[in-house]
Scaffold this motif. Structure first.
Motif, PDB file in Angstrom:
ATOM      1  N   ALA A   1       0.826  -1.208   0.000  1.00 12.47           N
ATOM      2  CA  ALA A   1       0.000   0.000   0.000  1.00 12.47           C
ATOM      3  C   ALA A   1       0.860   1.258   0.000  1.00 12.47           C
ATOM      4  O   ALA A   1       0.513   2.266  -0.638  1.00 12.47           O
ATOM      5  CB  ALA A   1      -0.937  -0.017   1.209  1.00 12.47           C
ATOM      6  N   ALA A   2       1.986   1.225   0.717  1.00 11.34           N
ATOM      7  CA  ALA A   2       2.863   2.399   0.753  1.00 11.34           C
ATOM      8  C   ALA A   2       3.541   2.647  -0.592  1.00 11.34           C
ATOM      9  O   ALA A   2       3.837   3.787  -0.950  1.00 11.34           O
ATOM     10  CB  ALA A   2       3.913   2.217   1.845  1.00 11.34           C
ATOM     11  N   LEU A   3       3.775   1.578  -1.366  1.00 14.06           N
ATOM     12  CA  LEU A   3       4.441   1.723  -2.662  1.00 14.06           C
ATOM     13  C   LEU A   3       3.475   2.049  -3.792  1.00 14.06           C
ATOM     14  O   LEU A   3       3.921   2.365  -4.904  1.00 14.06           O
ATOM     15  CB  LEU A   3       5.182   0.419  -3.002  1.00 14.06           C
ATOM     16  CG  LEU A   3       6.411   0.076  -2.153  1.00 14.06           C
ATOM     17  CD1 LEU A   3       6.907  -1.320  -2.486  1.00 14.06           C
ATOM     18  CD2 LEU A   3       7.523   1.094  -2.359  1.00 14.06           C
TER      19      LEU A   3
ATOM     20  N   ALA B   1      -2.784  -0.207 -10.164  1.00 15.04           N
ATOM     21  CA  ALA B   1      -4.054  -0.363 -10.875  1.00 15.04           C
ATOM     22  C   ALA B   1      -4.232  -1.780 -11.384  1.00 15.04           C
ATOM     23  O   ALA B   1      -5.339  -2.331 -11.356  1.00 15.04           O
ATOM     24  CB  ALA B   1      -4.106   0.632 -12.038  1.00 15.04           C
ATOM     25  N   ARG B   2      -3.145  -2.378 -11.836  1.00 16.46           N
ATOM     26  CA  ARG B   2      -3.226  -3.766 -12.320  1.00 16.46           C
ATOM     27  C   ARG B   2      -3.581  -4.719 -11.185  1.00 16.46           C
ATOM     28  O   ARG B   2      -4.436  -5.594 -11.341  1.00 16.46           O
ATOM     29  CB  ARG B   2      -1.882  -4.156 -12.935  1.00 16.46           C
ATOM     30  CG  ARG B   2      -1.853  -5.556 -13.497  1.00 16.46           C
ATOM     31  CD  ARG B   2      -0.472  -5.916 -13.993  1.00 16.46           C
ATOM     32  NE  ARG B   2      -0.483  -7.180 -14.706  1.00 16.46           N
ATOM     33  CZ  ARG B   2       0.638  -7.781 -15.158  1.00 16.46           C
ATOM     34  NH1 ARG B   2       1.817  -7.205 -14.963  1.00 16.46           N
ATOM     35  NH2 ARG B   2       0.551  -8.928 -15.791  1.00 16.46           N
ATOM     36  N   GLU B   3      -2.949  -4.563 -10.047  1.00 16.51           N
ATOM     37  CA  GLU B   3      -3.226  -5.441  -8.910  1.00 16.51           C
ATOM     38  C   GLU B   3      -4.656  -5.260  -8.412  1.00 16.51           C
ATOM     39  O   GLU B   3      -5.320  -6.235  -8.039  1.00 16.51           O
ATOM     40  CB  GLU B   3      -2.228  -5.164  -7.792  1.00 16.51           C
ATOM     41  CG  GLU B   3      -0.805  -5.560  -8.141  1.00 16.51           C
ATOM     42  CD  GLU B   3       0.201  -5.121  -7.106  1.00 16.51           C
ATOM     43  OE1 GLU B   3      -0.205  -4.366  -6.186  1.00 16.51           O
ATOM     44  OE2 GLU B   3       1.377  -5.518  -7.195  1.00 16.51           O
ATOM     45  N   ALA B   4      -5.149  -4.012  -8.417  1.00 17.58           N
ATOM     46  CA  ALA B   4      -6.521  -3.774  -7.985  1.00 17.58           C
ATOM     47  C   ALA B   4      -7.513  -4.413  -8.944  1.00 17.58           C
ATOM     48  O   ALA B   4      -8.532  -4.984  -8.529  1.00 17.58           O
ATOM     49  CB  ALA B   4      -6.776  -2.272  -7.871  1.00 17.58           C
TER      50      ALA B   4
ATOM     51  N   GLY C   1     -11.415  -9.034  -9.884  1.00 13.42           N
ATOM     52  CA  GLY C   1     -11.908  -9.936 -10.920  1.00 13.42           C
ATOM     53  C   GLY C   1     -12.056  -9.305 -12.276  1.00 13.42           C
ATOM     54  O   GLY C   1     -12.649  -9.901 -13.188  1.00 13.42           O
ATOM     55  N   ARG C   2     -11.549  -8.088 -12.475  1.00 14.19           N
ATOM     56  CA  ARG C   2     -11.614  -7.427 -13.774  1.00 14.19           C
ATOM     57  C   ARG C   2     -10.441  -7.865 -14.641  1.00 14.19           C
ATOM     58  O   ARG C   2      -9.439  -8.365 -14.139  1.00 14.19           O
ATOM     59  CB  ARG C   2     -11.612  -5.909 -13.580  1.00 14.19           C
ATOM     60  CG  ARG C   2     -12.879  -5.405 -12.887  1.00 14.19           C
ATOM     61  CD  ARG C   2     -12.945  -3.890 -12.820  1.00 14.19           C
ATOM     62  NE  ARG C   2     -12.063  -3.347 -11.775  1.00 14.19           N
ATOM     63  CZ  ARG C   2     -10.969  -2.652 -11.999  1.00 14.19           C
ATOM     64  NH1 ARG C   2     -10.576  -2.426 -13.242  1.00 14.19           N
ATOM     65  NH2 ARG C   2     -10.244  -2.191 -10.995  1.00 14.19           N
ATOM     66  N   PRO C   3     -10.527  -7.675 -15.950  1.00 21.01           N
ATOM     67  CA  PRO C   3      -9.447  -8.126 -16.835  1.00 21.01           C
ATOM     68  C   PRO C   3      -8.151  -7.363 -16.579  1.00 21.01           C
ATOM     69  O   PRO C   3      -8.165  -6.176 -16.232  1.00 21.01           O
ATOM     70  CB  PRO C   3      -9.993  -7.856 -18.243  1.00 21.01           C
ATOM     71  CG  PRO C   3     -11.055  -6.825 -18.061  1.00 21.01           C
ATOM     72  CD  PRO C   3     -11.658  -7.094 -16.704  1.00 21.01           C
TER      73      PRO C   3
END
Length: 236
Positions: free
Chosen positions: A152-154, A163-166, A171-173
């Motif tokens: 979270a700090a990074l 954004a990719r990890e979120a 469950g989004r592409p």
């Protein structure tokens, strides 16, 4: 070695090479005093590979010259150098802020290795390209080798990865799982914003925090196709 151990070593050498024997008591005392002065810090044997009798026997077997104290001291120094050269100083189990305790722990560990009381601590070599199954299971359980708080700090310093990890967590592409046809960014690399000069030529590119719409559409189509393939066996 103390005087008693040196006397036993000289007696052993005298049996193998009578030329080193001193029948005169005065000469025997002088020889014992000389060897004790030169080899007093050399042990008779250690738990890990050193034995002064072996060094003496090897010299007598291959050398035509009578053995002297240096013929025991040289192998001992080679033994010490070899062991310290293979030692990697593991982290001491003391408070790292206590400099005196830290240094003393390192010195104790090195002395134990050099004197043959402990084995050298070596880094494990890479033996194959496969990961440990236990490590794989652990990574699947926690999701990443980075704990949640540092992640979270990074996030503010790597917005594209955050954004990719979120997206994956929700469950989004994953847009970075495909190649971008617009900026030609490869898989796992963020999209780039092209910069052009007055002459129309490219002057550089800058990473984007979000993927281009065409790349997101392609990732969505691939994601939906994968979902359909996963559902087909269960429907059958």
């Amino acid at each position: 070695m103390d005087r008693r151990e040196l006397a036993a070593l000289l007696a052993y050498i005298g049996r193998l090479d009578p030329r080193t024997s001193r029948p005169d008591p005065g000469e025997a005392r002088d020889q014992l005093a000389q060897w004790h002065e030169l080899l007093g810090d050399v042990p008779m044997a250690t738990p890990h590979g050193w034995d002064a009798r072996t060094a003496a026997r090897n010299h007598i077997r291959i050398s035509p010259y009578p053995i002297v104290a240096a013929d025991i001291g040289r192998p001992w120094e080679s033994y010490r150098r070899d062991r310290l050269g293979r030692h990697t100083d593991p982290t001491p189990a003391v408070d790292p802020d206590d400099q005196a305790a830290w240094t003393a722990a390192l010195l104790r560990a090195r002395h134990a290795v050099a004197t043959g009381c402990a084995q050298p601590a070596q880094y494990r070599a890479i033996t194959s390209g496969q990961r440990d199954p236990e490590l794989e299971a652990r990574l699947r359980e926690v999701g990443s080798c980075i704990p949640p708080a540092p992640r979270a700090a990074l996030a503010r310093y790597r917005p594209a990865r955050a954004a990719r990890e979120a997206a994956v967590a929700q469950g989004r592409p994953d847009a970075l799982a495909v190649r971008c046809d617009w900026c030609l960014a490869p898989i796992d690399e963020p999209c780039r914003r092209r910069r052009t000069g007055p002459d129309g030529k490219a002057r550089g590119t800058a990473p984007c925090a979000t993927a281009h719409p065409s790349r997101l559409d392609l990732a969505t189509a691939q994601h939906n196709q994968q979902i359909q393939q996963d559902q087909q066996p269960s429907m059958a």
